[in-house]
Design an enzyme around this catalytic site. Sequence first.
Site, PDB file in Angstrom:
ATOM      1  N   HIS A 179       0.811  -1.219   0.000  1.00  0.00           N
ATOM      2  CA  HIS A 179       0.000   0.000   0.000  1.00  0.00           C
ATOM      3  C   HIS A 179       0.843   1.268   0.000  1.00  0.00           C
ATOM      4  O   HIS A 179       0.327   2.356  -0.295  1.00  0.00           O
ATOM      5  CB  HIS A 179      -0.977   0.009   1.189  1.00  0.00           C
ATOM      6  CG  HIS A 179      -0.338   0.251   2.517  1.00  0.00           C
ATOM      7  ND1 HIS A 179      -0.005  -0.758   3.392  1.00  0.00           N
ATOM      8  CD2 HIS A 179       0.021   1.399   3.141  1.00  0.00           C
ATOM      9  CE1 HIS A 179       0.520  -0.251   4.494  1.00  0.00           C
ATOM     10  NE2 HIS A 179       0.548   1.059   4.361  1.00  0.00           N
ATOM     11  N   ASP A 222       0.266  -7.723   1.381  1.00  0.00           N
ATOM     12  CA  ASP A 222       0.680  -6.325   1.528  1.00  0.00           C
ATOM     13  C   ASP A 222       2.201  -6.177   1.502  1.00  0.00           C
ATOM     14  O   ASP A 222       2.777  -5.451   2.304  1.00  0.00           O
ATOM     15  CB  ASP A 222       0.111  -5.733   2.819  1.00  0.00           C
ATOM     16  CG  ASP A 222       0.121  -4.192   2.789  1.00  0.00           C
ATOM     17  OD1 ASP A 222       0.329  -3.626   1.705  1.00  0.00           O
ATOM     18  OD2 ASP A 222      -0.053  -3.588   3.859  1.00  0.00           O
ATOM     19  N   SER A 300       4.897   2.590   7.797  1.00  0.00           N
ATOM     20  CA  SER A 300       4.553   1.417   7.007  1.00  0.00           C
ATOM     21  C   SER A 300       5.723   1.003   6.118  1.00  0.00           C
ATOM     22  O   SER A 300       6.327   1.830   5.434  1.00  0.00           O
ATOM     23  CB  SER A 300       3.333   1.706   6.134  1.00  0.00           C
ATOM     24  OG  SER A 300       2.188   1.910   6.920  1.00  0.00           O
TER      25      SER A 300
END
Length: 456
Positions: A179, A222, A300
Amino acid sequence: MQVLVCSNSCSLNLNMNSVKSQLFMGRRELLSTLCSSGSHNDIVSHKPISVLRKVGERMVDLGEIIIGKSIPLATRRVLLASLVACWSYHPSWHLSAQTLGDPSVTVEDVTPPVFPSGALFPSEERTVQLFEKNTYSVVNIFDITLRPQLNVTGAVEIPEGNGSGVVWDELGHIVTNYHVIGNSLSRNPSPGQVVARVNILASEGVQKNFEGKLIGADRSKDLAVLKVEASEDLLRPIKVGQSSSLRVGQQCLAIGNPFGFDHTLTVGVISGLNRDIFSQTGVTIGGGIQTDAAINPGNSGGPLLDSKGNLIGINTAIFTQTGTSAGVGFAIPSSTVLKIVPQLIQFGKAVRAGLNIEVAPDLIANQLNVRKGALILQVPGNSLAAKAGLLPTTRGFAGNIVLGDIILAVDNRSVKNKGELYKSLDEYNVGDKVILKIQRGGENMDLPVILEEISS
């Protein structure tokens, strides 16, 4: 009757008749009295009133300052208002406020001694060393389709597509979250196409910028892999640890670039294991690590380290309604990373083992009165599952629904729904044989099936 008002040296003799004629003066007349050269007959008072104030080395009458020696006040109320105005506007008042201080002391007299910090505690020293050693393995990643912008206040707004990553090997492979570069990936780039900018920290503390070319990505986990053309002296691969041996309560450290602040360290503990992570890509990832180490937007793709500095997870999500850390963060375990990343590097995609069947979503299964297990909807005729004898859901001659096989367990590992089935199969490789416990009609039976490659 004698009245003394606002004068240093003179008093005024007034008779009562002239005073009575001025008792009922209007506001405008009172203001006019203050601002003009009025008569002594405008004075109303029954006691001598004199207000003096020391300015410098001499006494100054406040009434004299406000309206002059020959201009009296009309009432006590006007006199008090005049005093307030004098105190507010007289230059000596402001002068005294600006010159507060004690000239009898020096700067050295009021400066406290500064003590040396001394050596760090062993736990602090270990944390510092872990950060200094691993910070060079953490990179800053910017999606090329997103640019930082200045808002109306002049502050830089960091796009959501900015995040972190880790140096995987000396060949220049960079691991991050799907993402983080999801906006670029939504345009279906081909392998080798530039999708991000990667900033790598050099030993002299300078950020060096490189183009990040796409190698492979797996939305269901992910994870994504980029490659940069950087010299080996800049590439310091992260050391990968075992997430399978983690215990709740042990210390962990997160390094990343939250809100655009590069190479930030947060410290916490492992607060939960085997969590389901609801990723920003819209999929659920099993086996997640929960931590209270602060994880914010920009973290992230960065590493979650154990107390030895080994990678135990890739930070991927926070559980919050405000978009900032709320003490509950999640990381993809290193066991999953070790399985997916080599496949992305070799094949450009994740090679996932499965049954190549269509399983009913939980909502449909509940409507069909299936409360436990994974209901099979369709089985392709050329699949290994069909050859093993698994049956799909069909319709009878009367149009009624005939339920297919319901998978209750994989190698004696209970399966409650569709998600648990996929989570169980994630631990196997293509070509592995598993024993499925299924419910067919009113009886249970064991059925051996060979797993095959399924699309991600």
